[in-house]
Design a protein around this motif. Sequence first.
Motif, PDB file in Angstrom:
ATOM      1  N   UNK A   1      49.669  38.833  38.164  1.00 11.90           N
ATOM      2  CA  UNK A   1      48.530  39.548  38.779  1.00 11.90           C
ATOM      3  C   UNK A   1      48.439  40.984  38.272  1.00 11.90           C
ATOM      4  N   UNK A   2      48.502  41.161  36.976  1.00 10.67           N
ATOM      5  CA  UNK A   2      48.486  42.518  36.396  1.00 10.67           C
ATOM      6  C   UNK A   2      47.191  43.255  36.715  1.00 10.67           C
ATOM      7  N   UNK A   3      46.061  42.530  36.755  1.00 16.04           N
ATOM      8  CA  UNK A   3      44.777  43.189  37.018  1.00 16.04           C
ATOM      9  C   UNK A   3      44.623  43.568  38.488  1.00 16.04           C
ATOM     10  N   UNK A   4      45.572  43.113  39.313  1.00 14.71           N
ATOM     11  CA  UNK A   4      45.621  43.560  40.709  1.00 14.71           C
ATOM     12  C   UNK A   4      46.759  44.551  40.920  1.00 14.71           C
ATOM     13  N   UNK A   5      47.237  45.110  39.835  1.00 13.48           N
ATOM     14  CA  UNK A   5      48.312  46.082  39.938  1.00 13.48           C
ATOM     15  C   UNK A   5      49.636  45.477  40.350  1.00 13.48           C
ATOM     16  N   UNK A   6      49.818  44.171  40.040  1.00 14.00           N
ATOM     17  CA  UNK A   6      51.065  43.514  40.399  1.00 14.00           C
ATOM     18  C   UNK A   6      51.146  43.079  41.844  1.00 14.00           C
ATOM     19  N   UNK A   7      50.033  43.108  42.568  1.00 18.95           N
ATOM     20  CA  UNK A   7      50.029  42.681  43.972  1.00 18.95           C
ATOM     21  C   UNK A   7      50.368  41.190  44.079  1.00 18.95           C
ATOM     22  N   UNK A   8      50.837  40.794  45.244  1.00 20.00           N
ATOM     23  CA  UNK A   8      51.142  39.387  45.509  1.00 20.00           C
ATOM     24  C   UNK A   8      49.817  38.657  45.752  1.00 20.00           C
ATOM     25  N   UNK A   9      49.172  38.245  44.663  1.00 18.10           N
ATOM     26  CA  UNK A   9      47.808  37.723  44.786  1.00 18.10           C
ATOM     27  C   UNK A   9      47.693  36.506  45.708  1.00 18.10           C
ATOM     28  N   UNK A  10      48.591  35.515  45.635  1.00 16.85           N
ATOM     29  CA  UNK A  10      48.425  34.371  46.545  1.00 16.85           C
ATOM     30  C   UNK A  10      48.437  34.749  48.022  1.00 16.85           C
ATOM     31  N   UNK A  11      49.033  35.897  48.356  1.00 13.93           N
ATOM     32  CA  UNK A  11      49.103  36.320  49.751  1.00 13.93           C
ATOM     33  C   UNK A  11      47.927  37.184  50.170  1.00 13.93           C
ATOM     34  N   UNK A  12      47.084  37.618  49.222  1.00 11.98           N
ATOM     35  CA  UNK A  12      45.925  38.436  49.567  1.00 11.98           C
ATOM     36  C   UNK A  12      44.985  37.616  50.446  1.00 11.98           C
TER      37      UNK A  12
END
Length: 302
Positions: A19-30
Motif C-alpha cells: 500500500x505504498x500509495x497510501x503511505x504504507x497504511x494497513x489498507x485491508x483494515x481501512x
Amino acid sequence: MTATDPPLYDAIVLAGGAARRLGGADKPAVRVGGRPLLDRVLAACAGAEQTVVVADPRPTSRPVRWTREDPPGGGPVAALGAGLRHSTAAYAVVLSADLPFLEEATVGRLLSVLTESGADAALLTDADGRDQPLVAAYRTAALRQALSALVTGDQGLTGLPLRRLTAELNLTRVPDPLASFDCDTWDDIADARARIREHGHVLDEWISAVKDELGIDLDVDFRLLLDVARDAAHGVARPAAPLTTFLVGYAAAQGKGGPEAVAEAAHKAAALALRWAEETKATDDPAAGAPGSEPPASGPGR
C-alpha cells in the motif's frame, strides 16, 4: 446446482500488499461504510467453498484460511500462487482486498460467464476498459498451468507482473466500472466513502454494516420494518418507532428467528399501531370509535 447457478468455487483474496500509495497504511483494515475493506470483499465471496487470504492473519468478519507467499512481499503473482496451493475447487475467484463496491452477485456473474464462455478466465474491466485480473474467476487447472509456465530460476514467481500471467490465458471480459473500482489512494478512499453515503445506497450499506458488526446473517425486508416504525411513530409517538422495531426483532428471535418470523411480528405490530391510531382518533371524535367504525385487524392469523 441448476443451470442458472454459478459453479462451486474457492476464493483467493490478496491482502498482503505494501500500500505504498497510501503511505504504507494497513489498507485491508481501512474502513469504508463502517466496515474494513477486507471484510467487504469477504462478504462478496461468502458463497465460496473455502476462502484463502494471502496476508498475515488478522480478525475478520468470517473464518478464512491464511497463507503467505515466500518470501512475503513477492508481488501479486507470487501471492496468487501461494493461495492457489490451498484451492481444491475447479474454479477460483481471485480478488484484491480493496474493492468497496464488489457484491456477491458480481462474483456469481463472473463464474457464470466463465462457465458459459469456455475461456480460462473471466475478468472485470474498469471504467477505462483496463483488465482487472484481481477481480476475476479462473479455471484452476488453466491457472496452475499458466503459473507453472512462468516459473524460472530461483526467483520463482516473485516480482512478476500480472500481465505476464494473463498473457498465458484465454480471457473473456465483463465491463463493470463500479465493482472493479479499487482503492489505491486516499482520494479513492474518500470517493468510495462519499458514494456509499449517496441517498440511493446508504440504507443498504448501513444494514449490511450493522449485520456484519452484530454477526447476523439474515436477509430481512427492512422496508417492512421502516413501515412499522412509521406506523408506530404516527399512531403512537415518535419514540415508539425504535422501541417497536426492537421489540419486533426480539419477538422474532424468541420465535422461529428467520425472515418469516420478522415479517409476522412486524405485521402484528403494524396492526396494533393502526388500532392505537384509531383509538386516538376516537378520543377527538367519539363517533369514530363507534361499533363498526374500526378497520379490520390485519396481520397473519387475523
